[in-house]
Design a protein around this motif. Structure first.
Motif, PDB file in Angstrom:
ATOM      1  N   GLY A  22     -23.831  11.252 -18.302  1.00 50.96           N
ATOM      2  CA  GLY A  22     -24.244   9.921 -17.879  1.00 50.96           C
ATOM      3  C   GLY A  22     -23.201   8.845 -18.013  1.00 50.96           C
ATOM      4  O   GLY A  22     -23.532   7.678 -18.155  1.00 50.96           O
ATOM      5  N   GLY A  23     -21.925   9.175 -18.013  1.00 49.76           N
ATOM      6  CA  GLY A  23     -20.913   8.137 -18.101  1.00 49.76           C
ATOM      7  C   GLY A  23     -20.392   7.981 -19.511  1.00 49.76           C
ATOM      8  O   GLY A  23     -20.769   8.694 -20.425  1.00 49.76           O
ATOM      9  N   GLU A 228     -30.891   8.181 -14.754  1.00 45.39           N
ATOM     10  CA  GLU A 228     -30.272   7.211 -13.840  1.00 45.39           C
ATOM     11  C   GLU A 228     -31.220   6.071 -13.467  1.00 45.39           C
ATOM     12  O   GLU A 228     -30.807   4.899 -13.501  1.00 45.39           O
ATOM     13  CB  GLU A 228     -29.750   7.936 -12.603  1.00 45.39           C
ATOM     14  CG  GLU A 228     -28.526   8.799 -12.905  1.00 45.39           C
ATOM     15  CD  GLU A 228     -28.007   9.554 -11.691  1.00 45.39           C
ATOM     16  OE1 GLU A 228     -28.724   9.583 -10.660  1.00 45.39           O
ATOM     17  OE2 GLU A 228     -26.901  10.111 -11.772  1.00 45.39           O
ATOM     18  N   THR A 233     -27.155   5.761 -19.998  1.00 43.89           N
ATOM     19  CA  THR A 233     -25.824   6.354 -19.847  1.00 43.89           C
ATOM     20  C   THR A 233     -25.238   6.670 -21.212  1.00 43.89           C
ATOM     21  O   THR A 233     -25.708   6.197 -22.245  1.00 43.89           O
ATOM     22  CB  THR A 233     -24.882   5.394 -19.110  1.00 43.89           C
ATOM     23  OG1 THR A 233     -24.759   4.179 -19.880  1.00 43.89           O
ATOM     24  CG2 THR A 233     -25.389   5.061 -17.719  1.00 43.89           C
TER      25      THR A 233
END
Length: 519
Positions: A22-23, A228, A233
């Protein structure tokens, strides 16, 4: 969309694959001083609106009373966020914990996994009354008992599998072969559906069923459907054998992410106008499948409240009648009595309708939450022993901890502690005047509920308690664990003790005595 395999590090001896998803909310900054951070990091934002508590029917004094009570009761909290009527009304983190840090959630993970179950059922992948054995014919034992054959998805969800005793995630984390096969080895002594026994094994099988029917791990399946849309994230989720998420545990994310999980349920599965979970599923997860106790992977509280509950005090508590959610990260010993002794003592009574504005109470709450501190400041000191022991290796005889040697290298402001064990060589950089933040690979599984990540984020400090006793504090700030390491020097000997603030088993290692190696 699956994550790139480059984000999956190698497997440790006792640990699991650690999947970063998620980043990247936080960049790793090994060796960075706690006070001196160099270039300023961008401000962390979570996308949720804020409000004064009085505007949402909560007195700031009631929140202060909760914090005061926690302090008096010696409940170690790491972070909290309180939300009502669409707004965050109070939040705070006990330094060195921070809003942008991940925190292990332990069994709170179960309530996230069950989101995937609800989505997969809504997608027609499987049904509540499907038999568990039907999904895994390749893993079945030679003889399938009638009780095992009768176990359904519904029984897994409600923890009424027919098992006699629980299985902890700390047990299976040490097993490298199929956990599905391990599940089928557990005797099913009761008729499924007849007896509640809380067990992480049940949630693991739910995760395995999602993977079998969707072709994705729970983490991958939830990414476009849950993470999302909610703006979650920078989380991590362990991966076990056969590429299956443990389901019952292994998820690390921020306090606000636990809050968002609760908000989603408080809003009947809707997020920003989008139906993420069906209303029927949200109703089902907090229905009393075990009377007044348990729903589908959510615990039931008083007056309609229900909570996602992780070991050592990781919470997302939903108050549907009051449209409120409380998220907490903590380090509470098992059976600390927090729910009855503090949580439900203050909530939902703190929620009202009209509360008069109080600038004084609001200012007091803001001041309090901005200055929360977990530990007292470091007391700089010195010892004539430091120069004599600095840079000298101490060798340990054979021991159960597999520790071979230790060494301390003292500088003006920091000390580097080095430990050699069967996993390799590990260092912790320790601040002598102020805590220092960095990464470490130091072994910790026996004191850390059998978690053994390849790398752990640590904020460390050290003090001379007397001329021969050096004490280090290692706060593993992405977890509940804080270790106290005591080194006592006497002639050529080092006595080494290590303990932890919370654990599911032993909180102290046996004392080890090392001998100074010849120069």
């Amino acid at each position: 969309m699956k994550e790139a395999t480059a984000s999956i590090p190698s497997v440790s001896r006792r640990g699991l694959l650690r999947l970063s998803l998620g980043g990247t909310v936080m960049a790793a900054m090994p060796g960075l001083g706690w006070a001196a951070t160099g270039a300023a990091a961008p401000a962390f934002t979570d996308g949720l609106p804020r409000s004064r508590p009085e505007a949402q029917g909560i007195s700031p004094a009631a929140i202060l009373a909760f914090l005061d009570d926690a302090e008096r009761s010696a409940f170690e909290l790491h972070g909290f966020m309180l939300w009502r009527n669409g707004h965050v009304v109070a939040e705070g983190w006990w330094d060195p914990y921070r809003a942008e840090r991940r925190h292990m959630t332990h069994s709170l993970t179960k309530s996230v996994t069950v989101c995937a179950v609800g989505m997969a059922i809504a997608d027609g992948r499987f049904g509540l009354d499907d038999e568990v054995v039907s999904f895994f014919p390749e893993h079945l034992p030679p003889e399938v008992s009638p009780h095992l054959a009768a176990m359904t998805v519904r029984d897994l969800l409600s923890m009424r599998t027919g098992h006699e005793a629980m299985v902890s995630g700390s047990v299976w984390r040490q097993i490298r072969t199929s956990w599905i096969a391990e599940f089928f080895k557990i005797p099913v002594v009761y008729t499924p559906g007849s007896k509640f026994v809380y067990t992480s094994a049940a949630t693991y099988m739910l995760s395995a069923i999602v993977t079998k029917t969707t072709g994705q791990s729970v983490a991958d399946y939830l990414k476009p459907r849950f993470f999302e849309p909610l703006g979650i994230t920078g989380y991590e989720w362990d991966v076990g054998p056969e590429g299956i998420s443990p389901g019952a545990n292994g998820l690390s994310w921020k306090t606000v992410d636990s809050l968002k999980l609760g908000i989603l349920h408080a809003q009947n599965g809707v997020w920003n106008g989008r139906q993420i979970l069906t209303r029927e599923w949200v109703d089902a997860v907090h229905a009393p499948h075990t009377k007044d106790r348990y729903g589908y992977q959510w615990w039931l509280g008083p007056r309609g409240a229900y909570n996602a509950d992780g070991l050592f005090g990781q919470y997302a508590v939903v108050f549907p009648e009051q449209n409120a959610v409380l998220a907490l990260n903590s380090a509470l010993p098992p059976k600390a009595g927090f729910n009855a002794g503090l949580l439900y003592k203050h909530f939902p009574d703190a929620f009202g309708d009209r509360v008069p504005a109080s600038d004084r109470d609001n200012a007091a709450l803001r001041a309090r939450t901005r200055t929360l501190q977990l530990l007292p400041p470091v007391k700089p000191g010195s010892s004539p022993v430091a120069a004599a022991v600095s840079g000298r290796r101490y060798d340990f005889p054979e021991n159960a901890e597999k520790i071979k040697s230790a060494q301390l290298d003292f500088g003006a402001d920091t000390c580097t502690f080095t430990l050699d064990d069967e996993r390799g060589t590990h260092t912790v950089r320790v601040g002598l005047r102020q805590p220092v933040e960095g990464d470490t690979t130091v072994t910790g599984n026996k004191l850390h509920h059998e978690y053994q990540p390849e790398v752990m984020r640590v904020v460390a400090s050290g003090e001379w308690r007397d001329a021969r006793t050096f004490v280090m504090t290692w706060t593993f700030v992405e977890s509940a664990f804080r270790d106290t390491v005591v080194c006592r020097f006497a002639g050529p000997y080092l006595r080494f003790d290590r303990s932890v603030n919370v654990n599911s088993s032993a909180t102290e290692m046996p004392t080890l005595t090392g001998t100074r190696a010849k120069a």
